[in-house]
Write a protein that holds these residues in place. Structure first.
Motif, PDB file in Angstrom:
ATOM      1  N   GLN A 147       0.831  -1.198   0.000  1.00  0.00           N
ATOM      2  CA  GLN A 147       0.000   0.000   0.000  1.00  0.00           C
ATOM      3  C   GLN A 147       0.867   1.251   0.000  1.00  0.00           C
ATOM      4  N   VAL A 148       0.393   2.272  -0.696  1.00  0.00           N
ATOM      5  CA  VAL A 148       0.941   3.618  -0.599  1.00  0.00           C
ATOM      6  C   VAL A 148      -0.191   4.461  -0.025  1.00  0.00           C
ATOM      7  N   ILE A 149       0.070   5.090   1.120  1.00  0.00           N
ATOM      8  CA  ILE A 149      -0.935   5.893   1.803  1.00  0.00           C
ATOM      9  C   ILE A 149      -0.485   7.347   1.758  1.00  0.00           C
ATOM     10  N   VAL A 150      -1.339   8.217   1.241  1.00  0.00           N
ATOM     11  CA  VAL A 150      -1.009   9.635   1.115  1.00  0.00           C
ATOM     12  C   VAL A 150      -1.138  10.294   2.482  1.00  0.00           C
ATOM     13  N   GLU A 151      -0.051  10.917   2.928  1.00  0.00           N
ATOM     14  CA  GLU A 151      -0.021  11.644   4.194  1.00  0.00           C
ATOM     15  C   GLU A 151       0.024  13.142   3.891  1.00  0.00           C
ATOM     16  N   GLU A 152      -0.052  13.970   4.925  1.00  0.00           N
ATOM     17  CA  GLU A 152      -0.054  15.413   4.719  1.00  0.00           C
ATOM     18  C   GLU A 152       1.230  15.915   4.071  1.00  0.00           C
ATOM     19  N   THR A 153       2.366  15.366   4.477  1.00  0.00           N
ATOM     20  CA  THR A 153       3.647  15.863   3.948  1.00  0.00           C
ATOM     21  C   THR A 153       4.497  14.752   3.356  1.00  0.00           C
ATOM     22  N   GLY A 154       3.888  13.639   3.000  1.00  0.00           N
ATOM     23  CA  GLY A 154       4.666  12.545   2.437  1.00  0.00           C
ATOM     24  C   GLY A 154       3.798  11.347   2.127  1.00  0.00           C
ATOM     25  N   LEU A 155       4.425  10.192   2.127  1.00  0.00           N
ATOM     26  CA  LEU A 155       3.746   8.940   1.827  1.00  0.00           C
ATOM     27  C   LEU A 155       4.161   7.891   2.852  1.00  0.00           C
ATOM     28  N   THR A 156       3.233   7.011   3.204  1.00  0.00           N
ATOM     29  CA  THR A 156       3.559   5.832   3.992  1.00  0.00           C
ATOM     30  C   THR A 156       3.466   4.640   3.059  1.00  0.00           C
ATOM     31  N   VAL A 157       4.467   3.782   3.109  1.00  0.00           N
ATOM     32  CA  VAL A 157       4.434   2.533   2.349  1.00  0.00           C
ATOM     33  C   VAL A 157       4.258   1.417   3.358  1.00  0.00           C
ATOM     34  N   LYS A 158       3.279   0.565   3.111  1.00  0.00           N
ATOM     35  CA  LYS A 158       2.976  -0.529   4.024  1.00  0.00           C
ATOM     36  C   LYS A 158       2.957  -1.840   3.238  1.00  0.00           C
ATOM     37  N   ARG A 159       3.510  -2.869   3.850  1.00  0.00           N
ATOM     38  CA  ARG A 159       3.442  -4.214   3.271  1.00  0.00           C
ATOM     39  C   ARG A 159       2.760  -5.108   4.289  1.00  0.00           C
ATOM     40  N   ILE A 160       1.737  -5.823   3.830  1.00  0.00           N
ATOM     41  CA  ILE A 160       0.979  -6.719   4.690  1.00  0.00           C
ATOM     42  C   ILE A 160       1.190  -8.141   4.195  1.00  0.00           C
ATOM     43  N   ASN A 161       1.675  -8.995   5.070  1.00  0.00           N
ATOM     44  CA  ASN A 161       1.844 -10.410   4.762  1.00  0.00           C
ATOM     45  C   ASN A 161       0.481 -11.058   4.963  1.00  0.00           C
ATOM     46  N   ARG A 162      -0.189 -11.461   3.885  1.00  0.00           N
ATOM     47  CA  ARG A 162      -1.536 -12.026   3.971  1.00  0.00           C
ATOM     48  C   ARG A 162      -1.542 -13.436   4.570  1.00  0.00           C
ATOM     49  N   ASN A 163      -0.384 -14.109   4.614  1.00  0.00           N
ATOM     50  CA  ASN A 163      -0.319 -15.435   5.223  1.00  0.00           C
ATOM     51  C   ASN A 163      -0.314 -15.343   6.744  1.00  0.00           C
ATOM     52  N   THR A 164       0.346 -14.307   7.294  1.00  0.00           N
ATOM     53  CA  THR A 164       0.503 -14.203   8.743  1.00  0.00           C
ATOM     54  C   THR A 164      -0.204 -12.991   9.352  1.00  0.00           C
ATOM     55  N   GLY A 165      -0.541 -11.996   8.516  1.00  0.00           N
ATOM     56  CA  GLY A 165      -1.128 -10.764   9.026  1.00  0.00           C
ATOM     57  C   GLY A 165      -0.087  -9.751   9.457  1.00  0.00           C
ATOM     58  N   GLU A 166       1.192 -10.128   9.448  1.00  0.00           N
ATOM     59  CA  GLU A 166       2.266  -9.217   9.853  1.00  0.00           C
ATOM     60  C   GLU A 166       2.304  -8.007   8.919  1.00  0.00           C
ATOM     61  N   GLN A 167       2.544  -6.819   9.512  1.00  0.00           N
ATOM     62  CA  GLN A 167       2.617  -5.583   8.738  1.00  0.00           C
ATOM     63  C   GLN A 167       3.930  -4.869   9.000  1.00  0.00           C
ATOM     64  N   SER A 168       4.485  -4.279   7.952  1.00  0.00           N
ATOM     65  CA  SER A 168       5.686  -3.446   8.064  1.00  0.00           C
ATOM     66  C   SER A 168       5.402  -2.164   7.312  1.00  0.00           C
ATOM     67  N   GLU A 169       5.913  -1.044   7.826  1.00  0.00           N
ATOM     68  CA  GLU A 169       5.682   0.207   7.116  1.00  0.00           C
ATOM     69  C   GLU A 169       6.831   1.175   7.322  1.00  0.00           C
ATOM     70  N   ILE A 170       6.886   2.145   6.390  1.00  0.00           N
ATOM     71  CA  ILE A 170       7.886   3.198   6.465  1.00  0.00           C
ATOM     72  C   ILE A 170       7.225   4.488   6.006  1.00  0.00           C
ATOM     73  N   LEU A 171       7.496   5.584   6.718  1.00  0.00           N
ATOM     74  CA  LEU A 171       6.969   6.902   6.359  1.00  0.00           C
ATOM     75  C   LEU A 171       8.069   7.672   5.652  1.00  0.00           C
ATOM     76  N   MET A 172       7.741   8.232   4.497  1.00  0.00           N
ATOM     77  CA  MET A 172       8.688   9.063   3.752  1.00  0.00           C
ATOM     78  C   MET A 172       8.126  10.470   3.698  1.00  0.00           C
ATOM     79  N   THR A 173       8.857  11.434   4.258  1.00  0.00           N
ATOM     80  CA  THR A 173       8.425  12.820   4.279  1.00  0.00           C
ATOM     81  C   THR A 173       9.170  13.576   3.197  1.00  0.00           C
ATOM     82  N   PHE A 174       8.428  14.341   2.395  1.00  0.00           N
ATOM     83  CA  PHE A 174       9.030  15.091   1.292  1.00  0.00           C
ATOM     84  C   PHE A 174       8.731  16.572   1.488  1.00  0.00           C
ATOM     85  N   LEU A 175       9.554  17.264   2.240  1.00  0.00           N
ATOM     86  CA  LEU A 175       9.391  18.713   2.426  1.00  0.00           C
ATOM     87  C   LEU A 175      10.496  19.460   1.749  1.00  0.00           C
TER      88      LEU A 175
END
Length: 161
Positions: A133-161
């Motif tokens: 997933q790419v989630i639009v934030e106010e000043t950047g983007l969050t990228v999230k990966r969801i493992n559908r086998n386990t439900g585990e989630q990892s994410e990183i926020l990238m701020t572009f100012l």
């Protein structure tokens, strides 16, 4: 410039914006002779693959809304015992071009963020499913990966100012 300053000082007031870049994920697809660059070709499991294909999720100049989510589903196999314990990567790339095809510098594409997922103790399942997933934030983007086998989630926020 004034818009960037306003976003920094009044981020809650910004709900829409125009994307300055085309964003996409680096994906692997079956190799097509004559269409895919030879430098991105690799073989695995008796098949030829192309690594570094740009899978567009947001196009340059597209209007995006804070909170908007762009989703890409992925699935694959980990049948080779040697690959069951390898880390998996999800990387987001951007370009000043509208329709880059590959994650290559000559296509004006640069990597902006990477999520590294460690394998489960028992290794990756023979067949896996995930969602990027790419989630639009106010000043950047969050990228999230969801493992559908386990439900585990990892994410990183990238701020572009």
């Amino acid at each position: 410039m004034q818009g960037a300053i306003m976003m920094a000082h009044l981020p809650g007031d910004v709900t829409y914006r125009r994307s300055q870049y085309t964003y996409g994920f680096d994906v692997t697809v079956p190799f097509i002779d004559g269409d895919h660059p030879e430098e991105l070709k690799f073989s695995e499991g008796g098949l030829n693959w192309c690594n570094g294909v740009f899978d567009k999720v947001i196009e340059r100049n597209q209007i995006v809304e804070v909170g908007q989510i762009f989703t890409r589903s992925r699935n694959g196999t980990a049948l080779d015992p040697a690959r069951k314990h390898e880390e998996r990567y999800t990387s987001l790339w951007r370009s000043t071009r509208d329709n880059p095809r590959f994650c290559l510098a000559e296509e004006g594409v640069e990597e902006v963020g990477v999520i590294v997922m460690k394998p489960p103790t028992e290794g990756w399942p023979d067949r896996w499913e995930s969602e990027n997933q790419v989630i639009v934030e106010e000043t950047g983007l969050t990228v999230k990966r969801i493992n559908r086998n386990t439900g585990e989630q990892s994410e990183i926020l990238m701020t572009f100012l």
